[in-house]
Write a protein that holds these residues in place. Structure first.
Motif, PDB file in Angstrom:
ATOM      1  N   SER A  28       4.218  18.129 -26.190  1.00 34.03           N
ATOM      2  CA  SER A  28       3.102  18.597 -27.015  1.00 34.03           C
ATOM      3  C   SER A  28       3.611  19.036 -28.395  1.00 34.03           C
ATOM      4  CB  SER A  28       2.392  19.743 -26.299  1.00 34.03           C
ATOM      5  OG  SER A  28       1.672  20.552 -27.184  1.00 34.03           O
ATOM      6  N   HIS A 137      -6.499  27.470 -26.101  1.00 30.95           N
ATOM      7  CA  HIS A 137      -7.218  26.202 -25.916  1.00 30.95           C
ATOM      8  C   HIS A 137      -7.501  25.912 -24.453  1.00 30.95           C
ATOM      9  CE1 HIS A 137      -3.130  24.801 -25.119  1.00 30.95           C
ATOM     10  NE2 HIS A 137      -3.556  23.592 -24.810  1.00 30.95           N
ATOM     11  N   ASP A 245       5.062  21.284 -11.433  1.00 29.75           N
ATOM     12  CA  ASP A 245       4.936  19.838 -11.171  1.00 29.75           C
ATOM     13  C   ASP A 245       5.657  18.977 -12.207  1.00 29.75           C
ATOM     14  OD1 ASP A 245       3.180  19.843 -13.332  1.00 29.75           O
ATOM     15  OD2 ASP A 245       1.404  19.274 -12.182  1.00 29.75           O
ATOM     16  N   CYS A 368      -0.421  15.383 -13.432  1.00 29.29           N
ATOM     17  CA  CYS A 368      -1.180  16.405 -14.169  1.00 29.29           C
ATOM     18  C   CYS A 368      -2.647  16.022 -14.263  1.00 29.29           C
ATOM     19  CB  CYS A 368      -0.679  16.532 -15.614  1.00 29.29           C
ATOM     20  SG  CYS A 368       1.025  16.980 -15.782  1.00 29.29           S
TER      21      CYS A 368
HETATM   22  O1  SUG Z   1      -1.050  22.820 -20.640  1.00 24.53           O
HETATM   23  N1  SUG Z   1      -0.875  20.063 -22.780  1.00 24.53           N
HETATM   24  C1  SUG Z   1      -1.047  20.585 -21.448  1.00 24.53           C
HETATM   25  C2  SUG Z   1      -0.371  19.663 -20.451  1.00 24.53           C
HETATM   26  C3  SUG Z   1      -0.713  20.044 -19.041  1.00 24.53           C
HETATM   27  C4  SUG Z   1       0.087  19.282 -18.032  1.00 24.53           C
HETATM   28  N2  SUG Z   1      -0.316  19.613 -16.731  1.00 24.53           N
HETATM   29  C5  SUG Z   1       0.502  19.694 -15.651  1.00 24.53           C
HETATM   30  N3  SUG Z   1       1.829  19.756 -15.792  1.00 24.53           N
HETATM   31  N4  SUG Z   1      -0.015  19.808 -14.488  1.00 24.53           N
HETATM   32  C6  SUG Z   1      -0.457  22.003 -21.343  1.00 24.53           C
HETATM   33  O2  SUG Z   1       0.563  22.246 -21.970  1.00 24.53           O
HETATM   34  C7  SUG Z   1      -1.287  19.937 -25.147  1.00 24.53           C
HETATM   35  C8  SUG Z   1      -2.382  20.191 -26.121  1.00 24.53           C
HETATM   36  C9  SUG Z   1      -2.029  19.762 -27.510  1.00 24.53           C
HETATM   37  O3  SUG Z   1      -0.864  19.562 -27.811  1.00 24.53           O
HETATM   38  O4  SUG Z   1      -2.963  19.637 -28.298  1.00 24.53           O
HETATM   39  C10 SUG Z   1      -1.534  20.584 -23.799  1.00 24.53           C
HETATM   40  O5  SUG Z   1      -2.328  21.500 -23.680  1.00 24.53           O
END
Ligand code: SUG
Length: 441
Positions: A28, A137, A245, A368
């Motif tokens: 991210s 968020h 996970d 995810c």
């Molecule tokens: O919470 N990414 C999510 C990814 C979630 C992954 N889920 C699991 N591992 N189960 C988080 O970090 C990125 C949003 C952005 O970059 O705009 C984000 O929220």
């Protein structure tokens, strides 16, 4: 009674973008500010749902949540026309606009923690909606998720409100929970994974607390002896394993984890887990610890090897295990050799590589993108038909997406009231097609 593991995915929304908002999330952060492709993101998600449904697994679909979330922005004191509000937020604090427009609810493994009816002293399928209170968020997802799950599982299921308590009760749902069980799901134990407590990571804030796991276990009426609490290794969190996970996967009697997934202090709890599993399920728990020599922690996080989605299906008495790995696993020599080894050793019968590039760039892999729901056959058939994947539903959703989704989006575009109006209208059309109407939410 035997249990089937239904999968719930969500259509990626039209405002999908790379905000760089994920706490401790390497992908991210790395893609923050890059242009996204919401249309490709939604198609990639639907392609995975098609694959899973085609393998014979019940696949349920939720619509995107409404974004941008104007309730959030007005709650923060922004006033005026939508155009004025959006421009003011962008000028003031772009990260708030990004949060309000985030499609992070696509990662449904963070929607709730789910345990089957056979585990609860109430004899009920239990779900606790995740509060996702570690980030702005994500914290805005819970209210709508609560209504959606309540509507989908309207009878004989207890959908519990997100835990109150803010930071001390940080909860990211099923991504930090593993249910290990007999093949028919009837006998099982529950493992909750947290990141807080000494020693803490140096770089990133752990997103799940021990108190949360204990509260959910109590709330679900789980037997104390059959509940386990493992602590994430602080090095894993610092390397980018913001959820369990990302470094561990499980299905039925199989637990595969990176050797650095859990803190050394969890060793005795892991031994208790193995011996209790043997007692409850009457077979050994298969624990495969993957050594750094075979796949480094860094490569595990870059490829999302452990975020592969494991599913099993039975056909005329023969059970087959499939694993859906991100294409990044196929492209990485060490990760690819590892999955080939596991197939050669009959841990998996088939491997499918899936391209989820748009989700992966936000730090979310195949696992995810799905919430597992262990549910009895008779309860499954009572769920709303409109939520199940079918060829017709898939084709209708694709038509809406191909007509109405942008193919390129950057944060500044989200200050454009017309783009946002179109996104909200598209979300409404998708919701209606999936049987969710505005007044139900
Ligand atoms: O919470 N990414 C999510 C990814 C979630 C992954 N889920 C699991 N591992 N189960 C988080 O970090 C990125 C949003 C952005 O970059 O705009 C984000 O929220």
């Amino acid at each position: 009674m035997s249990f089937i593991e239904a999968q719930i995915d969500r259509v990626v929304g039209p405002t999908h973008h790379f905000g760089g908002l994920g706490v401790g999330n390497v992908a991210s952060k790395m893609h923050a500010g890059q242009a996204s492709n919401p249309q490709a993101a939604a198609f990639q998600g639907l392609d995975k749902m098609r694959l899973v449904a085609g393998l014979g697994v019940p696949q349920l679909i939720l619509p995107p949540q409404p974004r941008p979330d104007f309730h959030l922005l007005t709650a923060f004191g922004y006033r005026g026309t939508p155009a004025e509000i959006l421009q003011n937020v962008l000028d003031d604090d772009p990260s708030v606009l990004s949060a309000a427009a985030s499609c992070s609810a696509m990662w449904t493994a963070n929607a709730a923690t789910v345990t089957p009816s056979c585990d609860s002293d109430q004899g009920t399928l239990m779900m606790t909606v995740a509060n996702l209170s570690a980030s702005l968020h994500r914290s805005i997802e819970a209210t709508v998720t609560r209504k959606e799950l309540g509507r989908l599982f309207n009878t004989g299921v207890e959908v519990r409100d997100a835990l109150p308590g803010g930071a001390s009760m940080r909860d990211e749902g099923a991504a930090n929970h593993m249910r290990l069980s007999s093949p028919d799901g009837q006998f099982g134990v529950n493992v909750f994974v947290h990141g807080d407590g000494q020693p803490e990571p140096h770089l990133h804030w752990p997103r799940q607390t021990l108190a949360t796991g204990k509260a959910i276990a109590r709330g679900h009426g789980l037997k104390e002896n059959d509940v386990f609490h493992l602590k994430q290794h602080p090095d894993a969190i610092d390397a980018g394993a913001f959820h369990n996970d990302v470094v561990a996967m499980s299905h039925q009697d199989l637990l595969i984890h990176h050797e650095s997934a859990f803190a050394p202090e969890s060793r005795s709890e892991m031994s208790r887990l193995q011996s209790r599993f043997q007692e409850v399920v009457e077979r050994p728990l298969r624990v495969l610890s993957i050594a750094s020599d075979e796949l480094t922690l860094e490569d595990a996080i870059n490829t999302y090897f452990f975020n592969s989605q494991v599913i099993s299906t039975s056909n005329s008495g023969k059970t087959s295990w499939s694993i859906l790995c991100p294409v990044q696993v196929q492209r990485h020599t060490g990760a690819n050799q590892l999955i080939q080894r596991l197939c050669a050793e009959d841990v998996f019968d088939a491997v499918h590589f899936v391209d989820l590039g748009q989700s992966m760039d936000g730090g979310g892999g195949p696992a995810c993108l799905r919430l597992r729901v262990p549910i009895s056959k008779h309860k499954l058939v009572r769920l709303a038909e409109s939520a199940f994947w079918t060829e017709t539903l898939d084709s209708d959703l694709r038509d809406i997406i191909s007509d109405r989704y942008p193919r390129k989006l950057q944060l500044a575009d989200l200050a454009d009231a017309e783009i946002c109006q179109q996104a909200l209208e598209t979300q409404r059309l998708l919701s209606e097609r999936l049987g969710h109407t505005a007044n139900q939410l």
